[in-house]
Design a protein around this motif. Structure first.
Motif, PDB file in Angstrom:
ATOM      1  N   ALA A   1      16.941   2.460  -1.909  1.00 41.16           N
ATOM      2  CA  ALA A   1      18.103   3.019  -1.211  1.00 41.16           C
ATOM      3  C   ALA A   1      17.885   4.478  -0.829  1.00 41.16           C
ATOM      4  O   ALA A   1      18.341   4.934   0.214  1.00 41.16           O
ATOM      5  CB  ALA A   1      19.345   2.888  -2.087  1.00 41.16           C
ATOM      6  N   SER A   2      17.190   5.201  -1.681  1.00 41.28           N
ATOM      7  CA  SER A   2      16.966   6.620  -1.387  1.00 41.28           C
ATOM      8  C   SER A   2      15.768   6.829  -0.477  1.00 41.28           C
ATOM      9  O   SER A   2      15.465   7.959  -0.092  1.00 41.28           O
ATOM     10  CB  SER A   2      16.760   7.394  -2.694  1.00 41.28           C
ATOM     11  OG  SER A   2      15.592   6.933  -3.362  1.00 41.28           O
ATOM     12  N   GLY A   3      15.079   5.731  -0.140  1.00 33.88           N
ATOM     13  CA  GLY A   3      13.940   5.838   0.758  1.00 33.88           C
ATOM     14  C   GLY A   3      12.662   6.308   0.081  1.00 33.88           C
ATOM     15  O   GLY A   3      11.683   6.629   0.750  1.00 33.88           O
ATOM     16  N   ASP A   4      12.656   6.336  -1.254  1.00 33.72           N
ATOM     17  CA  ASP A   4      11.469   6.820  -1.961  1.00 33.72           C
ATOM     18  C   ASP A   4      10.382   5.768  -2.075  1.00 33.72           C
ATOM     19  O   ASP A   4       9.217   6.092  -2.265  1.00 33.72           O
ATOM     20  CB  ASP A   4      11.858   7.302  -3.358  1.00 33.72           C
ATOM     21  CG  ASP A   4      12.602   8.624  -3.309  1.00 33.72           C
ATOM     22  OD1 ASP A   4      12.070   9.569  -2.713  1.00 33.72           O
ATOM     23  OD2 ASP A   4      13.721   8.703  -3.841  1.00 33.72           O
ATOM     24  N   ILE A   5      10.746   4.517  -2.016  1.00 33.17           N
ATOM     25  CA  ILE A   5       9.732   3.460  -2.022  1.00 33.17           C
ATOM     26  C   ILE A   5      10.133   2.399  -1.001  1.00 33.17           C
ATOM     27  O   ILE A   5      11.305   2.285  -0.627  1.00 33.17           O
ATOM     28  CB  ILE A   5       9.556   2.778  -3.409  1.00 33.17           C
ATOM     29  CG1 ILE A   5      10.811   1.991  -3.786  1.00 33.17           C
ATOM     30  CG2 ILE A   5       9.195   3.795  -4.463  1.00 33.17           C
ATOM     31  CD1 ILE A   5      10.599   1.115  -5.010  1.00 33.17           C
ATOM     32  N   GLY A   6       9.138   1.646  -0.579  1.00 28.22           N
ATOM     33  CA  GLY A   6       9.368   0.471   0.250  1.00 28.22           C
ATOM     34  C   GLY A   6      10.280   0.710   1.428  1.00 28.22           C
ATOM     35  O   GLY A   6      11.259   0.001   1.613  1.00 28.22           O
TER      36      GLY A   6
ATOM     37  N   ARG B   1       3.493   3.389  -0.697  1.00 35.78           N
ATOM     38  CA  ARG B   1       4.716   3.456  -1.497  1.00 35.78           C
ATOM     39  C   ARG B   1       5.435   2.104  -1.524  1.00 35.78           C
ATOM     40  O   ARG B   1       6.674   2.017  -1.412  1.00 35.78           O
ATOM     41  CB  ARG B   1       5.662   4.549  -0.978  1.00 35.78           C
ATOM     42  CG  ARG B   1       4.989   5.908  -0.885  1.00 35.78           C
ATOM     43  CD  ARG B   1       5.925   6.999  -0.410  1.00 35.78           C
ATOM     44  NE  ARG B   1       6.791   7.490  -1.477  1.00 35.78           N
ATOM     45  CZ  ARG B   1       6.429   8.407  -2.373  1.00 35.78           C
ATOM     46  NH1 ARG B   1       5.229   8.927  -2.350  1.00 35.78           N
ATOM     47  NH2 ARG B   1       7.263   8.807  -3.296  1.00 35.78           N
ATOM     48  N   ALA B   2       4.654   1.070  -1.658  1.00 41.21           N
ATOM     49  CA  ALA B   2       5.213  -0.280  -1.640  1.00 41.21           C
ATOM     50  C   ALA B   2       5.935  -0.582  -2.953  1.00 41.21           C
ATOM     51  O   ALA B   2       5.580  -0.065  -4.012  1.00 41.21           O
ATOM     52  CB  ALA B   2       4.109  -1.301  -1.410  1.00 41.21           C
ATOM     53  N   GLU B   3       6.930  -1.448  -2.821  1.00 43.65           N
ATOM     54  CA  GLU B   3       7.733  -1.810  -3.996  1.00 43.65           C
ATOM     55  C   GLU B   3       6.877  -2.487  -5.070  1.00 43.65           C
ATOM     56  O   GLU B   3       7.031  -2.216  -6.257  1.00 43.65           O
ATOM     57  CB  GLU B   3       8.866  -2.740  -3.552  1.00 43.65           C
ATOM     58  CG  GLU B   3       9.813  -3.133  -4.660  1.00 43.65           C
ATOM     59  CD  GLU B   3      10.940  -4.015  -4.141  1.00 43.65           C
ATOM     60  OE1 GLU B   3      11.492  -3.717  -3.065  1.00 43.65           O
ATOM     61  OE2 GLU B   3      11.252  -5.022  -4.805  1.00 43.65           O
ATOM     62  N   ASP B   4       5.975  -3.365  -4.655  1.00 43.26           N
ATOM     63  CA  ASP B   4       5.137  -4.074  -5.627  1.00 43.26           C
ATOM     64  C   ASP B   4       4.271  -3.102  -6.424  1.00 43.26           C
ATOM     65  O   ASP B   4       4.096  -3.255  -7.635  1.00 43.26           O
ATOM     66  CB  ASP B   4       4.243  -5.093  -4.915  1.00 43.26           C
ATOM     67  CG  ASP B   4       5.049  -6.275  -4.411  1.00 43.26           C
ATOM     68  OD1 ASP B   4       6.223  -6.400  -4.816  1.00 43.26           O
ATOM     69  OD2 ASP B   4       4.515  -7.067  -3.619  1.00 43.26           O
ATOM     70  N   ALA B   5       3.719  -2.123  -5.740  1.00 43.68           N
ATOM     71  CA  ALA B   5       2.871  -1.147  -6.434  1.00 43.68           C
ATOM     72  C   ALA B   5       3.695  -0.322  -7.410  1.00 43.68           C
ATOM     73  O   ALA B   5       3.243   0.000  -8.514  1.00 43.68           O
ATOM     74  CB  ALA B   5       2.196  -0.231  -5.409  1.00 43.68           C
ATOM     75  N   PHE B   6       4.924  -0.016  -7.014  1.00 42.19           N
ATOM     76  CA  PHE B   6       5.782   0.727  -7.942  1.00 42.19           C
ATOM     77  C   PHE B   6       6.102  -0.120  -9.170  1.00 42.19           C
ATOM     78  O   PHE B   6       6.082   0.367 -10.302  1.00 42.19           O
ATOM     79  CB  PHE B   6       7.088   1.151  -7.276  1.00 42.19           C
ATOM     80  CG  PHE B   6       8.071   1.709  -8.275  1.00 42.19           C
ATOM     81  CD1 PHE B   6       7.899   2.971  -8.806  1.00 42.19           C
ATOM     82  CD2 PHE B   6       9.132   0.929  -8.729  1.00 42.19           C
ATOM     83  CE1 PHE B   6       8.758   3.461  -9.772  1.00 42.19           C
ATOM     84  CE2 PHE B   6       9.995   1.411  -9.694  1.00 42.19           C
ATOM     85  CZ  PHE B   6       9.813   2.687 -10.209  1.00 42.19           C
TER      86      PHE B   6
END
Lengths: 182, 179
Positions: free
Chosen positions: A39-44, B21-26
């Motif tokens: 939501a904050s745009g920090d990931i994905g 900054r992919a979700e999976d990597a996080f």
């Protein structure tokens, strides 16, 4: 272990060493953290639009733990009333930003509320200059809800960006953002 | 995995995340380190699960925004724990300053036969300032200088808080044996 080890008998030292250092918080927290970061745009960033019908920025509110909400509400109400004299035609879809605060909110020192309000006012002015804020916003309280703004954004991501620019987050508050259905 | 191997693995995860900054990597980073962060958060908050969860979330938000500057000069977990402690310090800064250690109650007494459980309770019951120093120093191996830096207190304060925490623990745990 150092520093007067005689205060820690061997049995106690062994028991301390045996205590678990890791705990599994469960999958719910992982999803919560991921949602907040998306939501904050920090990931994905490519997934940001999926989660923004209702989303929250900042720390999670805790029931019954809020400070200065009534005082802040009154101040925001005054500040908002001043802005209503400078309305511009809004652009984009309406979104409502609920400014929330709990015990984590860093209130200004006594006597410095005006400076804090002026900071929020500058933020609103900057949106007003872009035609991105509606100034009929109502303020409610008391409670963990501090204030409310209605802004105009061209997308959920744009609304999230506007919310992130609000100084409220810098002081430990959080913002619930909802798209309004007209 | 050795420390060196763990560090390389962490660095690989960080680099993978920073690429897009992919979700999976996080999630991979999160799953590797969150149990340790949550364990520390629970100890620092005296077992307050809601507060511990908030701390972990805040820690990851800060970490994700600062990972680009992570240089692997320290282990990633150490770096993350530092962020967690900093977040904790900022959230309760005012409360810490108002803690009156003189008036704080000692932990409840317990027999050493039940230490695994009662030791947990005794640590939880320590006054917050003493508990923070005890957890960081005696359980997580930070030096007094590091503890002082993390908690924004003097090194001497860290030492005195540790001594107090140990005395309180010893008194409570051994009082059960004497009775």
């Amino acid at each position: 272990m150092t520093d007067r080890d005689e205060l820690v008998p061997p049995g106690l030292r062994d028991a301390l060493a045996a205590l678990p250092r890791e705990r599994d918080p469960g999958a719910a927290l992982e999803d919560r953290v991921v949602r907040a970061l998306v939501a904050s745009g920090d990931i994905g960033a490519e997934h940001a639009g999926r989660h923004t019908t209702v989303f929250r920025l900042g720390a999670r509110p805790r029931q019954g733990m809020w400070i200065s909400a009534l005082a802040a509400t009154l101040i925001f109400a005054v500040a908002l009333s001043l802005w209503t004299t400078r309305r511009r035609a809004p652009l984009g879809d309406p979104y409502v930003l609920f400014l929330m605060q709990d015990s984590a909110y860093q209130a200004p020192p006594p006597g410095h509320w005006n400076e804090r309000v002026a900071e929020y006012a500058r933020w609103a002015d900057s949106l007003d200059a872009l035609g991105k804020i509606d100034l009929e916003a109502q303020v409610t309280g008391p409670g963990p809800l501090t204030g409310m703004f209605i802004v105009r954004a061209v997308s959920d991501a744009d609304a999230a960006r506007i919310a992130r620019s609000c100084p409220h987050l810098r002081y430990g508050g959080h913002i619930d953002t909802h798209r309004l259905i007209e | 995995m050795t420390d060196d191997g763990s560090r390389k693995s962490d660095l690989a995860l960080v680099q993978q995340f920073l690429r897009n900054r992919a979700e999976d990597a996080f999630r991979a980073l999160y799953r590797t380190h969150t149990p340790a962060l949550y364990g520390m958060a629970l100890r620092l908050t005296g077992g307050d699960a809601a507060e511990a969860e908030d701390l972990v979330q805040e820690c990851w938000v800060r970490a994700v925004r600062a990972l680009g500057s992570f240089r692997a000069e320290s282990a990633l977990r150490t770096w993350l724990c530092g962020l967690l402690v900093n977040a904790r310090r900022e959230r309760v800064r005012t409360a810490w300053r108002s803690v009156d250690l003189v008036d704080a109650e000692a932990p409840s007494t317990a027999s050493s036969d039940a230490w695994p459980v009662d030791l947990e309770r005794a640590i939880t019951a320590l006054p917050p300032g003493a508990r923070d120093v005890f957890v960081l120093h005696d359980m997580y191996g930070y030096t007094h200088r590091e503890v002082a830096g993390l908690l924004d207190i003097a090194t001497g304060t860290s030492k005195s808080q540790l001594t107090r925490a140990r005395m309180l623990l010893r008194t409570s745990l051994y009082a059960g044996d004497r009775s």
